[in-house]
Structures are given as structure tokens and as C-alpha cells.
Scaffold this active site. Sequence first.
Site, PDB file in Angstrom:
ATOM      1  N   ARG A   1       2.900  20.139   5.995  1.00 52.08           N
ATOM      2  CA  ARG A   1       3.955  18.891   6.645  1.00 52.08           C
ATOM      3  C   ARG A   1       5.465  19.738   7.365  1.00 52.08           C
ATOM      4  NH1 ARG A   1       7.365  15.996   4.543  1.00 52.08           N
ATOM      5  NH2 ARG A   1       7.198  14.431   4.895  1.00 52.08           N
TER       6      ARG A   1
ATOM      7  N   TYR B   1       4.866  18.576  11.081  1.00 59.92           N
ATOM      8  CA  TYR B   1       6.113  17.887  11.353  1.00 59.92           C
ATOM      9  C   TYR B   1       7.123  18.418  11.939  1.00 59.92           C
ATOM     10  CZ  TYR B   1       2.407  14.295   9.109  1.00 59.92           C
ATOM     11  OH  TYR B   1       1.394  13.957   8.643  1.00 59.92           O
TER      12      TYR B   1
ATOM     13  N   GLU C   1       0.874  -1.062  -0.450  1.00 63.99           N
ATOM     14  CA  GLU C   1       0.324   0.299  -0.049  1.00 63.99           C
ATOM     15  C   GLU C   1       0.950   1.082  -0.093  1.00 63.99           C
ATOM     16  OE1 GLU C   1      -4.155  -1.826   2.932  1.00 63.99           O
ATOM     17  OE2 GLU C   1      -2.035  -0.542   4.031  1.00 63.99           O
ATOM     18  N   PRO C   2       2.009   1.508  -0.718  1.00 65.89           N
ATOM     19  CA  PRO C   2       2.353   2.561  -0.885  1.00 65.89           C
ATOM     20  C   PRO C   2       1.634   3.740  -1.228  1.00 65.89           C
ATOM     21  CG  PRO C   2       2.696   1.509  -2.876  1.00 65.89           C
ATOM     22  CD  PRO C   2       2.115   0.783  -2.269  1.00 65.89           C
ATOM     23  N   GLY C   3       2.396   4.959  -0.592  1.00 67.35           N
ATOM     24  CA  GLY C   3       1.893   6.224  -0.802  1.00 67.35           C
ATOM     25  C   GLY C   3       2.938   7.356  -1.809  1.00 67.35           C
ATOM     26  N   ARG C   4       4.059   7.479  -0.322  1.00 63.90           N
ATOM     27  CA  ARG C   4       4.360   8.458  -0.524  1.00 63.90           C
ATOM     28  C   ARG C   4       5.886   7.849  -1.338  1.00 63.90           C
ATOM     29  NH1 ARG C   4       5.692  12.023   3.749  1.00 63.90           N
ATOM     30  NH2 ARG C   4       4.868  10.465   5.134  1.00 63.90           N
TER      31      ARG C   4
ATOM     32  N   TYR D   1       0.965  14.152   0.401  1.00 66.87           N
ATOM     33  CA  TYR D   1       0.698  14.931   1.851  1.00 66.87           C
ATOM     34  C   TYR D   1       0.711  16.288   2.044  1.00 66.87           C
ATOM     35  CZ  TYR D   1       0.467  10.257   3.339  1.00 66.87           C
ATOM     36  OH  TYR D   1       0.940   8.481   3.065  1.00 66.87           O
TER      37      TYR D   1
ATOM     38  N   CYS E   1      -1.528  33.806   8.790  1.00 64.72           N
ATOM     39  CA  CYS E   1      -1.173  34.352  10.720  1.00 64.72           C
ATOM     40  C   CYS E   1      -1.117  33.686  11.708  1.00 64.72           C
ATOM     41  CB  CYS E   1      -2.770  34.883  10.927  1.00 64.72           C
ATOM     42  SG  CYS E   1      -2.652  36.101   9.801  1.00 64.72           S
TER      43      CYS E   1
HETATM   44  N1  PLP Z   1      -1.132   1.849   4.338  1.00 67.06           N
HETATM   45  C1  PLP Z   1      -2.478   2.578   5.489  1.00 67.06           C
HETATM   46  C2  PLP Z   1      -2.927   2.255   5.928  1.00 67.06           C
HETATM   47  C3  PLP Z   1      -1.917   3.817   5.907  1.00 67.06           C
HETATM   48  O1  PLP Z   1      -2.298   4.738   6.913  1.00 67.06           O
HETATM   49  C4  PLP Z   1      -0.682   4.700   5.112  1.00 67.06           C
HETATM   50  C5  PLP Z   1      -0.760   5.961   6.025  1.00 67.06           C
HETATM   51  O2  PLP Z   1      -0.900   6.477   6.622  1.00 67.06           O
HETATM   52  C6  PLP Z   1      -0.794   4.364   3.811  1.00 67.06           C
HETATM   53  C7  PLP Z   1      -0.798   3.323   3.194  1.00 67.06           C
HETATM   54  C8  PLP Z   1       0.799   4.749   2.684  1.00 67.06           C
HETATM   55  O3  PLP Z   1       1.655   5.526   3.513  1.00 67.06           O
HETATM   56  P1  PLP Z   1       2.811   5.754   2.949  1.00 67.06           P
HETATM   57  O4  PLP Z   1       2.504   7.216   2.135  1.00 67.06           O
HETATM   58  O5  PLP Z   1       3.651   6.006   3.823  1.00 67.06           O
HETATM   59  O6  PLP Z   1       3.082   4.675   1.584  1.00 67.06           O
END
Ligand code: PLP
Length: 419
Positions: A312, A316, A273-276, A378, A349
Site C-alpha cells: 500500500r 498508493y 460489501e465492506p472489506g477494509r 489489502y 531492489c
Molecule cells: N465491492 C466491490 C465491488 C469492490 O470493488 C470493493 C473494493 O474495491 C469492495 C466491495 C470492498 O471495498 P472496501 O474494502 O473499501 O470496503
Amino acid sequence: MHDFKYVEGELFCEEMRVEEIAPKVGTPFYLYSSKTLVDHYRKLDKAFSSLPHLVCYSLKANSNLAMCKLLAQEGAGADVVSSGELFKALKAGMPAQRIVFAGVGKTEEEIEYALKAQILMLNVESVPELDLINEVAGRLGKKAQVSLRVNPDVDPQTHAYVATGRKENKFGLSMEVARELFERRAEFTHLKMVGVHAHIGSQITSVRPYVEALQKIVVFIKDLERGGIKLEYLNVGGGMGIVYETEIPSTAEEFARALLPLIKQVQAKVILEPGRFIVGNAGILVTRVLYVKKTAVKTFVIVDAGMNDLIRPSLYGTYHEIRPTSGRKGTMPESDKKLIVADIVGPICESGDFFARDREIPEVEGGQLLAIFGAGAYGFSMSSNYNCRPRPPEVLVKGDKFQVIREREKYEDLIRGEV
Ligand code: PLP
């Protein structure tokens, strides 16, 4: 690693000069490279190609339809955490049977939507949620496929806000509870428990925490197998880190090399499940310097993007590389002028509205453009209308062409739905 490169002192996205796009779309704006996006997806897909696998792109990182569509065309599925994300994933052409749904707080409405859409599975995070899915599935006359999200209690060595696999985090079920639920599976007559899910955190740069988590999960699955419970899916989550500053994140191949031997022990189809990893370095935020303000103690470079556009750094305290989009002809921006140390701040502000603090950058002046790198994940997806600021447009480059894939919001958008 990405297709934002300086050529003779000018920043290009693929074959498009960034400064050529800016006057046409206005600033600030998000700029994405389609080639970088697709390349990152392919890298991961290829690294895991020796096993049956499914890459479910995590929409929370960036849910723009055009971006999701590009990934759908590559064969990606989707990881969603709300019915809104599910709606967008389906709209982008991601097949329902490649969509997984996580999140600790799915509402009854969201569960119903997911079951009616016939997604691949829901990743369940608590006992009451499991009961509710069973009930909703029964009411709809369906058999719901679910995986149980386990919390392996490992330290992902990342920012506390994005660490999700420690026992004090709200995510997942303990292994003990998950085991008990699998053993009681016959009681959930409207469910099919098909797998185990784990997502230990985000921006994880080393394979070590994954290996640690997976070792525990493999023991867990083998234990279930001994009890006659065979699982079809093993979802290892997302979280693979990228370069923002000086990190040296493990590559897709290194991840695969470390994880595949463990995954192969349980013969399940692997879900990622990659996003970043896919979209983070495929995008920049382009912003214009409004003013340079010098006080007795600091220099502030005030730009037209704010924390509402990219939160971000404020949220963070994270690092984003920031560079002018051009230097004097034929030179890199850094070799152009003297360097200054400044805070790069937005117009919001809040004193927390900054992109960098005490950062050494080439001396800049009002009107100049800056690129904030690593803003593809993000970035827009966490943006807001705070201070009643219309959100910026998103622009996608393919080769020597660009297209606005989300328009700049208008004032009317700020009052839509209000009475
Ligand atoms: N899967 C789940 C359940 C998540 O909560 C997240 C991010 O919080 C991701 C996948 C994706 O994470 P990333 O963008 O770090 O790959």
C-alpha cells in the site's frame, strides 16, 4: 477501535504480547485480532438491523480462510471478484446463497462456476457480459440472478486508484444503459434481473458521496417502478473508510443514519460489501529492524518486510502508523529514547520499497521489532513473491492464544508449478 494496545510499554494483541509471538513464528508476520474482526462486522450488521439486509464481506481485502470462517459464523456472506475468491468463500463456509460476484472481467469459466455453485447473484458490469451470462445460464439450463452495477458518477473523495464510481472509471453501466437493459429484460430469457449494485470506491471517510450516489439510484429505481419493474435488492457496495492516520471516518451508525432513509424509499433488501471496514484495523504487520543506515542526507531503518509483503505505501503512497512493539519496561516506546527522522524501508531492489518516508520515530536499533498498523486489509491479499521472497505467515489471536492460520512460505513454494 481495535485490540492492539500498549500495556506498560509492551504491545499486546488482545491478551497476547506481540514480542512473545515473534520468536515462535519468525519475522515478518501478519498478526490479526479475531475480536476486532468480529466486532467490526457486528457494528455494521447492527447499524443496518432495522431493514432486511445482508453483509457480504469483501474477500479482496483479506481472504484468509480462518478469518472468513469467523465471519461466516457471524452470518456474513461474501463479495467475490474471481472464481478463486468464490472457491475460498465456499471453503470457509460462506453459504452460496449469500455470495455476490462483481468484477468487470468475469470469464466464461468463472460465470459457469458461479452459476453451478448457485450463488445469490452476479453483479453485471457490461452489456457483453450480460449476454454471456444469459448464454451460459441457457446452456446450463439455469435462470441466473443478476444485479446491474450502475456507475452513479460521483466523486468519492479518495485516492484515484480506488475511486470506482466516476464516469471515466471502467466500472458499472451508465444509468441510461442500465435502464434500457431493465426495459429489455424479457429478451434475456435465462436471467432474472433482481437488483441494482453500486460501489463507488474505497477508503471513503464521509457519508456524503454515498448519499449523493444513493439519491441518484433511488430516483433511478423509482423510475423503474413506475415502468412496472420492481427490484428485490439494492447493493450499496463497500468502501467505508478507517483510521490510518488522522482521518475521522464516519461510523457504522452514521452511515446507517444517512443511508437508511434513502434505502427505505425503495423497499429493497440492502446488501453491503465492506472489506477494509471489517478487517483493516484488525491486523498489523510485525517486522524486525535489520540495520540502521545513516547517509549524508538521510537515516534509513531497514526492516525485514518489503513492498512484496505490504504494497500500500508503495502503490498508493498511503500512511501506516509504525511503532516499536516495546519501549523500556514500563514506558511507551516514544518516551524511551530520542526521536529520529527516518525512512523505513524494506530489502527489495526498488526505491519505491518503503513503508514510511521522513517519519519521526523513536531511535531504533537492529533486532528491534516494529508494528505496522492498519495492515489487515489489502496487506497479505496484495502480497507477492517479488524478489523471490516467500510470503510471511498469518497469525490469529483469540484472547490469550494464537494460531498460525497460514504458514510462512518455503523455498519450495517459490518453484511450485515451474518446469
Ligand atoms: N465491492 C466491490 C465491488 C469492490 O470493488 C470493493 C473494493 O474495491 C469492495 C466491495 C470492498 O471495498 P472496501 O474494502 O473499501 O470496503
